[in-house]
Structures are given as C-alpha cells and as structure tokens.
Design an enzyme around this catalytic site. Structure first.
Site, mmCIF file in Angstrom:
data_model
loop_
_atom_site.group_PDB
_atom_site.id
_atom_site.type_symbol
_atom_site.label_atom_id
_atom_site.label_comp_id
_atom_site.label_asym_id
_atom_site.label_seq_id
_atom_site.Cartn_x
_atom_site.Cartn_y
_atom_site.Cartn_z
ATOM 1 N N THR A 28 0.809 -1.225 0.000
ATOM 2 C CA THR A 28 0.000 0.000 0.000
ATOM 3 C C THR A 28 0.842 1.276 0.000
ATOM 4 O OG1 THR A 28 -1.764 -1.147 1.139
ATOM 5 C CG2 THR A 28 -1.763 1.232 1.359
ATOM 6 N N ASP A 72 1.390 -7.128 -4.062
ATOM 7 C CA ASP A 72 0.665 -7.081 -2.803
ATOM 8 C C ASP A 72 1.331 -8.165 -1.962
ATOM 9 O OD1 ASP A 72 -2.564 -6.494 -1.854
ATOM 10 O OD2 ASP A 72 -1.416 -8.070 -0.862
ATOM 11 N N THR A 104 1.915 -4.629 4.301
ATOM 12 C CA THR A 104 1.876 -4.971 5.730
ATOM 13 C C THR A 104 1.407 -6.404 5.987
ATOM 14 O OG1 THR A 104 -0.361 -4.062 5.904
ATOM 15 C CG2 THR A 104 1.468 -2.602 6.495
ATOM 16 N N ASP A 105 0.611 -6.965 5.060
ATOM 17 C CA ASP A 105 -0.031 -8.250 5.362
ATOM 18 C C ASP A 105 0.958 -9.354 5.752
ATOM 19 O OD1 ASP A 105 -2.486 -7.136 4.991
ATOM 20 O OD2 ASP A 105 -2.809 -7.937 2.978
ATOM 21 N N GLN A 292 -1.266 -20.487 20.591
ATOM 22 C CA GLN A 292 -2.198 -19.550 19.937
ATOM 23 C C GLN A 292 -2.247 -18.212 20.688
ATOM 24 O OE1 GLN A 292 -6.066 -21.455 19.458
ATOM 25 N NE2 GLN A 292 -5.100 -23.279 18.631
ATOM 26 N N CYS A 293 -1.802 -18.213 21.949
ATOM 27 C CA CYS A 293 -1.778 -16.950 22.717
ATOM 28 C C CYS A 293 -0.620 -16.100 22.217
ATOM 29 C CB CYS A 293 -1.518 -17.215 24.195
ATOM 30 S SG CYS A 293 -2.785 -18.181 24.978
#
Ligand code: ASP
Length: 355
Positions: A28, A72, A104-105, A292-293
C-alpha cells in the site's frame, strides 16, 4: 530477476551521512490515485522527491531498487524472500544499510525469513510500509518511510544503532522476527508482545540499546537462500476432526508442522489425536509447538496434555510467533538433512526470535 534502479542524492553537502539501499517490493505504501480513473496504482520512485520533498532535507544517498513486478504482500513467496536477501547480500559492502518497502499483510513473515537468511548481519535492515497509500492526504507512509530511513542511517560512535532485521511502523521499531500484524484498520498495525520495542520515535528517537543485538562487524555475512515448503501450520480448535488432522499430517512429502496449540502449549488428549501425532513423529515429521496466545510461552510438561508431546519429541517454540516459527522451520529443513539437528536448532534461539 530484473530491477529498476533509481539513485537519489538528497544531501546538499558533499559528505552524506549514509548510503541506503531501498528495496521497493510493493504494498500500500507506494500507491497513488490515478488521475484518469481514481484507481490506486503503484507509484514510480523516480518521482519520490515530488511526492515527499522533505526527503531532500535528509542527508542520505539513496538508491532505490524496484521489483520488476510490484506485489501485494499477500502474494509473497519464499522465492521473493530469497530475491530480497540476495539483493542485500550482493550489495552488502556498498551500502551502510537497507530499507525494504513492503505490504503490511505478510511483512512479519518476510522480516522473520530475512533474519534467518542473513546470518552474522551487522548492518540495519528495516522493513516498513503503510496503512494508507502515499497519495492519500492522511497517509502514514511519509512518517514511516522517513523515520525508517533515519533509523537505518543512525550511528553511535561510528557504529550502526540497530545492526539487525527490524520492522518500523507507527513510531515503533520492533525486532523483525518478534513482530506480528495485529491491526488492519488503525495505524498501529504491528506489535511485539514477547520482546521489548527496540526504539520509539517521538520528538527524538529513543533507542533501547540493551535489547538491540550487538554490533559484530568482524563476522562475515552468510546467506542462506533456501526454504523447504513441505510444511504446514495446524491450528487446533475444540471439535477438530480426526479427518482434518490426518489429512494435514499425512500430506505427501510433509517434513515439518507448526502445531498452534492452546494456552501454554496444550493439545487435546484424545487417543486418536495423540496417535496421529505419534505416527507423524515416527515418520520423522518435525513437530513444533507454538501457542495460539500472543503473550506467554509454551511450557512443556506443565499439564498432562503437553507431557505426551515431550515424550514423542515435539519441540517447544517457547514464546515464538507463528510467523517466525514457520519461516524458521522452512529455513532449517532446507539447511539440514537430519531431523535431529532440525529439532535441536528449532529449540534454540538462532537470532533472537525466542527467549
Ligand atoms: N494488502 C496490502 C499488502 O500487504 C496491504 C498493505 O500494504 O498494507 O501488500
């Protein structure tokens, strides 16, 4: 691979403070509105000084290398990581530092991958991007790019202030392999939960020197360009089916899996689940346990459910991010043939990605 190269001399004084190689991959940040139809299109860096005249006031010599095809970052592949790392490696003696403009993705994946590819790095490599295009009135592109350039050129007693792979965004400099994209609507897109920020840019840029890697110029830069893509991320959830777990773990040619577990590294204890894991481990599939935390760490053996994982040789990812875990696994599987040495290296910090 072909690149377009533009040289920009910003300083009016004959002695520039730093020479920086900017690698523009897409995303972007570099987009502007097409006057014809108002669509967002990629911006040509030859015109950077028209867009950001303030760059002229900085005392740098910039060389901008533009990817032949701007992408992208959702389209980034390991081959693109390798192209970026090769550019850095080939140009390493000629520049003081490197700034990578990236979407950023997947920026946190690229930052992690670069940290593993560039062993013994002793110059700054700073990734940055923006949530709003450079052509938008309220863009964050200006601040992010200018401060990333300033940090890349910053020296103390002639030594670079941040001789490592970092990510600069919205006033914060983070260790690249500790960063995670956490926000898609506001400007604070990145966060590092388990490692302190390396610098904060306010009126001054405050560097948190104790947390920044040591400058070790005597070490020779080594490039590890390869990644093994025979990997998977298996995210657990209550109700996960045997069919799903089996189909992931029995994927043809699979060599490694990041298991995204619950809390401090826990998994279901149902016999079918444990058998699937044991069977994969017996086939020498390397299993890497990542929580996952976002905060805290995997604590092997703390609960009964993780004790079994230890027994079958699942490696604890401690407080590593999933982005760093998967790139580390791909890097080690390409570098080492022996699953034992892959496991051993997974369990230790290679370049500050886990504590
Ligand atoms: N989809 C874009 C990318 O990652 C988003 C961004 O640049 O912020 O390339």
């Amino acid at each position: 691979m072909t690149y377009q190269t533009v040289k920009i001399k910003t300083s009016s004084s004959p002695q520039t403070a730093a020479s920086i190689l900017v690698i523009y991959t897409g995303g972007t940040l570099g987009m502007v509105y097409d006057p014809k139809d108002g669509h967002l299109v990629s911006f040509d860096f030859e015109h950077i000084l028209e867009r950001m005249p303030e760059i002229n006031r900085l005392d740098f010599e910039l060389t901008v290398v533009t990817f032949h095809e701007l992408i992208d970052s959702s389209d980034m592949k390991p081959a693109n990581w390798t192209s970026i790392a090769r550019l850095i490696y080939q140009n390493y003696p000629h520049y003081d530092s490197f700034v990578i403009i990236h979407g950023t993705d997947t920026m946190a994946y690229t930052a992690s991958a670069l940290s593993f590819m560039l062993e013994n790095l002793s110059k700054p490599v700073i990734l940055t991007g923006a949530q709003l295009p450079i052509g938008a009135a309220r863009t964050d592109a200006r601040e992010n790019l200018i401060t990333a350039l300033e940090i890349a050129s910053a020296k103390l007693y002639g030594e670079p202030r941040v001789p490592e792979v970092c990510l600069y965004f919205n006033s914060y400099l983070l260790r690249g392999n500790r960063a995670k994209k956490i926000e898609s609507a506001h400007f604070n897109a990145f966060h590092s939960e388990n490692y302190p920020v390396l610098a904060h840019a306010g009126i001054r840029i405050d560097y948190q020197t104790p947390f920044i890697r040591d400058y070790q110029p005597e070490r020779t830069l080594l490039l590890h360009p390869d990644f093994d893509e025979n990997v998977a991320i298996l995210t657990l959830f209550p109700g996960i089916s045997p069919r799903l777990v089996e189909s992931v773990l029995r994927t043809e040619n699979l060599r490694g899996v990041v298991l995204e577990t619950f809390g401090s590294g826990n998994t279901p204890t149902a016999p079918w689940f444990l058998n699937c894991l044991r069977e994969a481990a017996d086939r020498n599939v390397v299993l890497f346990n990542v929580s996952q935390c976002t905060g805290g760490r995997v604590m092997p053996g703390r609960y009964q459910s993780s004790r079994f994982l230890q027994e079958i040789g699942v490696i604890s990812g401690s407080d590593i991010t999933t982005e760093a875990a998967i790139t580390k696994l791909m890097h080690l599987l390409a570098k080492e043939n022996n699953p034992e040495s892959v496991r051993w290296n997974l369990g230790r910090s290679i370049c500050g990605e886990m504590s």
